[in-house]
Motif scaffolding. Structure first.
Motif, mmCIF file in Angstrom:
data_model
loop_
_atom_site.group_PDB
_atom_site.id
_atom_site.type_symbol
_atom_site.label_atom_id
_atom_site.label_comp_id
_atom_site.label_asym_id
_atom_site.label_seq_id
_atom_site.Cartn_x
_atom_site.Cartn_y
_atom_site.Cartn_z
ATOM 1 N N GLY A 73 -16.725 -8.126 37.309
ATOM 2 C CA GLY A 73 -16.881 -6.699 37.515
ATOM 3 C C GLY A 73 -17.461 -5.968 36.316
ATOM 4 N N GLN A 74 -17.702 -6.697 35.230
ATOM 5 C CA GLN A 74 -18.268 -6.097 34.011
ATOM 6 C C GLN A 74 -19.587 -5.423 34.344
ATOM 7 O OE1 GLN A 74 -17.087 -7.149 30.628
ATOM 8 N NE2 GLN A 74 -18.457 -5.727 29.649
ATOM 9 N N SER A 75 -19.807 -4.234 33.766
ATOM 10 C CA SER A 75 -21.072 -3.547 34.018
ATOM 11 C C SER A 75 -21.887 -3.422 32.744
ATOM 12 C CB SER A 75 -20.828 -2.169 34.639
ATOM 13 O OG SER A 75 -20.074 -1.365 33.778
ATOM 14 N N PHE A 76 -23.193 -3.485 32.931
ATOM 15 C CA PHE A 76 -24.166 -3.334 31.851
ATOM 16 C C PHE A 76 -25.170 -2.285 32.293
ATOM 17 C CE2 PHE A 76 -22.555 -7.670 31.500
ATOM 18 C CZ PHE A 76 -22.169 -7.689 30.171
ATOM 19 N N LYS A 77 -25.814 -1.635 31.330
ATOM 20 C CA LYS A 77 -26.780 -0.589 31.644
ATOM 21 C C LYS A 77 -28.174 -1.176 31.858
ATOM 22 C CE LYS A 77 -24.319 3.194 29.568
ATOM 23 N NZ LYS A 77 -24.362 4.348 28.698
ATOM 24 N N VAL A 78 -28.870 -0.636 32.849
ATOM 25 C CA VAL A 78 -30.214 -1.078 33.161
ATOM 26 C C VAL A 78 -31.114 -0.875 31.936
ATOM 27 C CG1 VAL A 78 -31.027 1.119 34.161
ATOM 28 C CG2 VAL A 78 -31.975 -1.035 34.979
ATOM 29 N N ASP A 79 -32.014 -1.792 31.702
ATOM 30 C CA ASP A 79 -33.002 -1.781 30.617
ATOM 31 C C ASP A 79 -32.410 -1.884 29.214
ATOM 32 O OD1 ASP A 79 -35.244 -1.685 32.309
ATOM 33 O OD2 ASP A 79 -35.052 0.488 32.509
ATOM 34 N N GLN A 80 -31.112 -2.168 29.087
ATOM 35 C CA GLN A 80 -30.513 -2.359 27.763
ATOM 36 C C GLN A 80 -30.201 -3.838 27.569
ATOM 37 O OE1 GLN A 80 -27.330 0.289 26.765
ATOM 38 N NE2 GLN A 80 -28.598 2.099 27.044
ATOM 39 N N PRO A 81 -30.823 -4.464 26.555
ATOM 40 C CA PRO A 81 -30.629 -5.896 26.325
ATOM 41 C C PRO A 81 -29.176 -6.248 26.002
ATOM 42 C CG PRO A 81 -32.383 -5.004 24.944
ATOM 43 C CD PRO A 81 -31.707 -3.853 25.585
ATOM 44 N N VAL A 82 -28.777 -7.406 26.441
ATOM 45 C CA VAL A 82 -27.442 -7.918 26.159
ATOM 46 C C VAL A 82 -27.552 -9.414 25.883
ATOM 47 C CG1 VAL A 82 -26.887 -8.316 28.590
ATOM 48 C CG2 VAL A 82 -25.042 -7.974 26.958
ATOM 49 N N LEU A 83 -26.728 -9.887 24.986
ATOM 50 C CA LEU A 83 -26.658 -11.304 24.653
ATOM 51 C C LEU A 83 -25.289 -11.784 25.123
ATOM 52 C CD1 LEU A 83 -28.476 -13.314 23.104
ATOM 53 C CD2 LEU A 83 -27.069 -12.845 21.111
ATOM 54 N N ILE A 84 -25.251 -12.753 26.023
ATOM 55 C CA ILE A 84 -23.979 -13.269 26.524
ATOM 56 C C ILE A 84 -23.761 -14.647 25.916
ATOM 57 C CG2 ILE A 84 -22.678 -13.959 28.555
ATOM 58 C CD1 ILE A 84 -24.172 -11.784 30.097
ATOM 59 N N GLN A 85 -22.660 -14.766 25.178
ATOM 60 C CA GLN A 85 -22.335 -15.999 24.456
ATOM 61 C C GLN A 85 -21.164 -16.696 25.139
ATOM 62 O OE1 GLN A 85 -20.146 -15.906 20.652
ATOM 63 N NE2 GLN A 85 -21.940 -16.925 19.819
ATOM 64 N N THR A 86 -21.355 -17.970 25.451
ATOM 65 C CA THR A 86 -20.320 -18.791 26.063
ATOM 66 C C THR A 86 -19.897 -19.833 25.037
ATOM 67 O OG1 THR A 86 -21.441 -18.497 28.174
ATOM 68 C CG2 THR A 86 -19.779 -20.210 28.063
ATOM 69 N N GLU A 87 -18.601 -19.876 24.739
ATOM 70 C CA GLU A 87 -18.099 -20.818 23.730
ATOM 71 C C GLU A 87 -17.229 -21.887 24.392
ATOM 72 O OE1 GLU A 87 -15.538 -20.937 19.570
ATOM 73 O OE2 GLU A 87 -15.868 -19.028 20.573
ATOM 74 N N PHE A 88 -17.444 -23.126 23.972
ATOM 75 C CA PHE A 88 -16.708 -24.282 24.488
ATOM 76 C C PHE A 88 -16.044 -25.019 23.337
ATOM 77 C CE2 PHE A 88 -20.182 -23.534 27.385
ATOM 78 C CZ PHE A 88 -19.613 -23.682 28.632
ATOM 79 N N SER A 89 -14.963 -25.740 23.633
ATOM 80 C CA SER A 89 -14.361 -26.630 22.641
ATOM 81 C C SER A 89 -14.206 -28.016 23.254
ATOM 82 C CB SER A 89 -13.007 -26.101 22.158
ATOM 83 O OG SER A 89 -12.057 -26.171 23.194
ATOM 84 N N ASN A 90 -14.248 -29.015 22.385
ATOM 85 C CA ASN A 90 -14.082 -30.400 22.788
ATOM 86 C C ASN A 90 -12.730 -30.878 22.243
ATOM 87 O OD1 ASN A 90 -14.221 -33.132 23.313
ATOM 88 N ND2 ASN A 90 -15.802 -33.559 21.805
ATOM 89 N N PRO A 91 -11.698 -30.970 23.086
ATOM 90 C CA PRO A 91 -10.389 -31.400 22.606
ATOM 91 C C PRO A 91 -10.289 -32.913 22.415
ATOM 92 C CG PRO A 91 -10.288 -31.029 24.943
ATOM 93 C CD PRO A 91 -11.682 -30.638 24.502
ATOM 94 N N ASP A 92 -11.327 -33.630 22.807
ATOM 95 C CA ASP A 92 -11.330 -35.090 22.744
ATOM 96 C C ASP A 92 -11.379 -35.575 21.293
ATOM 97 O OD1 ASP A 92 -11.408 -37.699 23.562
ATOM 98 O OD2 ASP A 92 -13.313 -37.552 24.627
ATOM 99 N N ALA A 93 -10.894 -36.755 21.053
ATOM 100 C CA ALA A 93 -10.908 -37.355 19.720
ATOM 101 C C ALA A 93 -12.270 -37.948 19.375
ATOM 102 C CB ALA A 93 -9.827 -38.430 19.621
ATOM 103 N N ASN A 94 -13.204 -37.916 20.310
ATOM 104 C CA ASN A 94 -14.549 -38.443 20.086
ATOM 105 C C ASN A 94 -15.591 -37.345 20.231
ATOM 106 O OD1 ASN A 94 -13.669 -41.215 19.908
ATOM 107 N ND2 ASN A 94 -13.389 -41.132 22.126
#
Length: 170
Positions: A73-94
């Motif tokens: 439901g997040q809203s952004f304004k038309v014609d305004q740039p946005v950078l969407i960052q997705t962060e992941f973690s690796n819980p594995d031992a390798n």
């Protein structure tokens, strides 16, 4: 539409065909309900498939100032740039190699797409950013995919790890 924006749309189409189309053509399947992904810390299940944790999805403005966590439901304004960052973690031992894709899809198809191949260290993390400058008011979906390259051969359909509904307003 200017010739410059037409060139951008053509380039985007090529990325879509190579990025998302190639994955679909290879027949990869990951269910967001499967044990492959989990949004909390976990251990490898012994199947040879690493579990990757989705840590956060954040939005930044053009100056890289934090807007906040991206929620449905997040809203952004038309014609305004946005950078969407997705962060992941690796819980594995390798250390694990993963392909991570962030896609923003509207009524007319893919609006923005980033696909990267990353090697995530043991107990490490990685983030992927997608730049988007929405041009039309409406509803959009942010689709997040993440998997190991060898998993491309394990099934018939691609499903996103997470889907977040976005809207663009005046």
């Amino acid at each position: 539409m200017s010739s410059n924006s037409q060139g951008k749309k053509r380039a985007l189409l090529i990325v879509v065909v190579v990025g998302v189309g190639a994955l679909a053509a290879l027949g990869y399947y990951v269910s967001s309900n499967s044990s492959f992904f989990n949004n909390s810390p976990n251990e490898a299940d012994g199947s040879g498939v690493s579990r990757l944790n989705l840590v956060s999805v954040k939005a930044y403005d053009i100056n890289h100032d934090l807007i906040g966590e991206v929620e449905s439901g997040q809203s952004f304004k038309v014609d305004q740039p946005v950078l969407i960052q997705t962060e992941f973690s690796n819980p594995d031992a390798n250390s694990r190699e993963h392909i991570i894709t962030s896609e923003i899809r509207g009524n007319s198809g893919t609006e923005a797409l980033t696909t990267v191949r990353v090697d995530i260290a043991a107990s490490g993390d990685a983030s992927v950013e997608v730049y988007w400058q929405p041009e039309e008011i409406g509803n959009y979906d942010l689709l997040i995919f993440a998997f190991e390259p060898e998993d491309l051969n394990r099934g018939p359909v691609i499903e996103p790890l997470k889907m977040i509904r976005l809207s663009v307003i005046e």
